[in-house]
Write an enzyme that holds these catalytic residues in place. Sequence first.
Site, PDB file in Angstrom:
ATOM      1  N   ARG A  10       0.848  -1.205   0.000  1.00 31.88           N
ATOM      2  CA  ARG A  10       0.000   0.000   0.000  1.00 31.88           C
ATOM      3  C   ARG A  10       0.882   1.254   0.000  1.00 31.88           C
ATOM      4  O   ARG A  10       0.550   2.263  -0.626  1.00 31.88           O
ATOM      5  CB  ARG A  10      -0.946  -0.005   1.201  1.00 31.88           C
ATOM      6  N   GLU A  58     -18.483   4.569  -0.896  1.00 31.26           N
ATOM      7  CA  GLU A  58     -17.702   3.885  -1.929  1.00 31.26           C
ATOM      8  C   GLU A  58     -18.465   3.700  -3.239  1.00 31.26           C
ATOM      9  O   GLU A  58     -17.875   3.790  -4.321  1.00 31.26           O
ATOM     10  CB  GLU A  58     -17.221   2.535  -1.399  1.00 31.26           C
ATOM     11  N   PHE A  83     -14.588  -2.818   0.775  1.00 30.00           N
ATOM     12  CA  PHE A  83     -15.535  -1.796   0.338  1.00 30.00           C
ATOM     13  C   PHE A  83     -15.442  -1.514  -1.159  1.00 30.00           C
ATOM     14  O   PHE A  83     -16.469  -1.379  -1.834  1.00 30.00           O
ATOM     15  CB  PHE A  83     -15.285  -0.501   1.124  1.00 30.00           C
ATOM     16  N   HIS A 109      -5.679  -3.252   2.237  1.00 33.41           N
ATOM     17  CA  HIS A 109      -6.005  -4.003   3.450  1.00 33.41           C
ATOM     18  C   HIS A 109      -6.797  -5.276   3.138  1.00 33.41           C
ATOM     19  O   HIS A 109      -7.792  -5.585   3.782  1.00 33.41           O
ATOM     20  CB  HIS A 109      -6.788  -3.124   4.422  1.00 33.41           C
ATOM     21  N   ASP A 117      -8.349  -5.728  12.662  1.00 34.68           N
ATOM     22  CA  ASP A 117      -9.624  -5.210  12.134  1.00 34.68           C
ATOM     23  C   ASP A 117     -10.696  -6.295  12.060  1.00 34.68           C
ATOM     24  O   ASP A 117     -11.888  -5.994  11.986  1.00 34.68           O
ATOM     25  CB  ASP A 117      -9.427  -4.577  10.755  1.00 34.68           C
ATOM     26  N   ARG A 167      -1.503  -4.644   3.675  1.00 36.76           N
ATOM     27  CA  ARG A 167      -1.220  -3.817   4.847  1.00 36.76           C
ATOM     28  C   ARG A 167       0.113  -4.168   5.494  1.00 36.76           C
ATOM     29  O   ARG A 167       0.789  -3.306   6.054  1.00 36.76           O
ATOM     30  CB  ARG A 167      -2.343  -4.008   5.877  1.00 36.76           C
TER      31      ARG A 167
END
Length: 317
Positions: A10, A58, A83, A109, A117, A167
Amino acid sequence: MAEMVKKATRESYGEALAELSEKYPQVVVLDADLAAATKSGVFKKACPERFIDCGIAECNMVGVAAGLAACGKIPFATSFAMFSTGRAYEQVRNSVGYPKLNVKIVGSHAGISVGEDGATHQCNEDLALMRTIPGMVVLNPADHYEMKAAVKAAIEHNGPVYIRLGRLAVNSFNNSDDYKFELGKGITLRAGKDITIVATGLMVSRALEAVKTLEEQGIDARLINIHTIKPLDRELIVKAAKETGKIITVEEHNVIGGLGDAVCDALCEEYPVPVIKIGVNDVYGHSGPAVDLLDEFGLNAAHIVEVTKKAITKRSL
């Protein structure tokens, strides 16, 4: 030789966009209130006038990206994979895929390595979802240099592209200055005659560890890095099947619909051989430290070694 770095893809994505911004003035970047996490904020800092924060919306973001593409821009619609590919799937399918617009969908991610998460954010279905959209190129780069090259290739490709970001920081292995990235072409990282391991994304570095261990134990394993899930390098996969006889696929994704299924589809049609799929076995993840979760789900070098040794000792799988 280029410098060896340990960095999350990322971060490499954000750097690449900023570095390429002057050469490609038609590039615009959209994010859904996650610019700090997805690292699209690096581009925002370099080109604030070409960055749009769409907020936590989104589906709208993908629609805006489609409109920008229709006006000649090259939009990168960025959010967490859950998303950008999950929540906004209908918009990606109907507003981007169906009219074949030049939009780049970016999912950060992704996978179990999102860690704390938890299951709601650990998207293990994104590659499968994007593979089903006609004309969508699906990329899952494995390290810093591969991600930077993939971003450039996505810009230069006229059509919809999905790019998966990680990530977790990973060590670079594509450290040669003459490294060449080509859409739809896999890379043989290690030659071998006993069995072939086909890996993608985060799992390529772990497969490299496994191949070194296997070599020490007298097993000559071939390793192929597949950065482009779609279109798949069928020629390279079939060649490996013919020369080694057995295939193991390794991915940080559900074993349904991702790299493993893409490889099986190709081999079933052209050269059927036994295939074992290492991945997330059709279950949800849960919260925990990223590295611990990868170990728990068997997404590590030790498990790859174990599965490979069992496959080698069996006449058929």
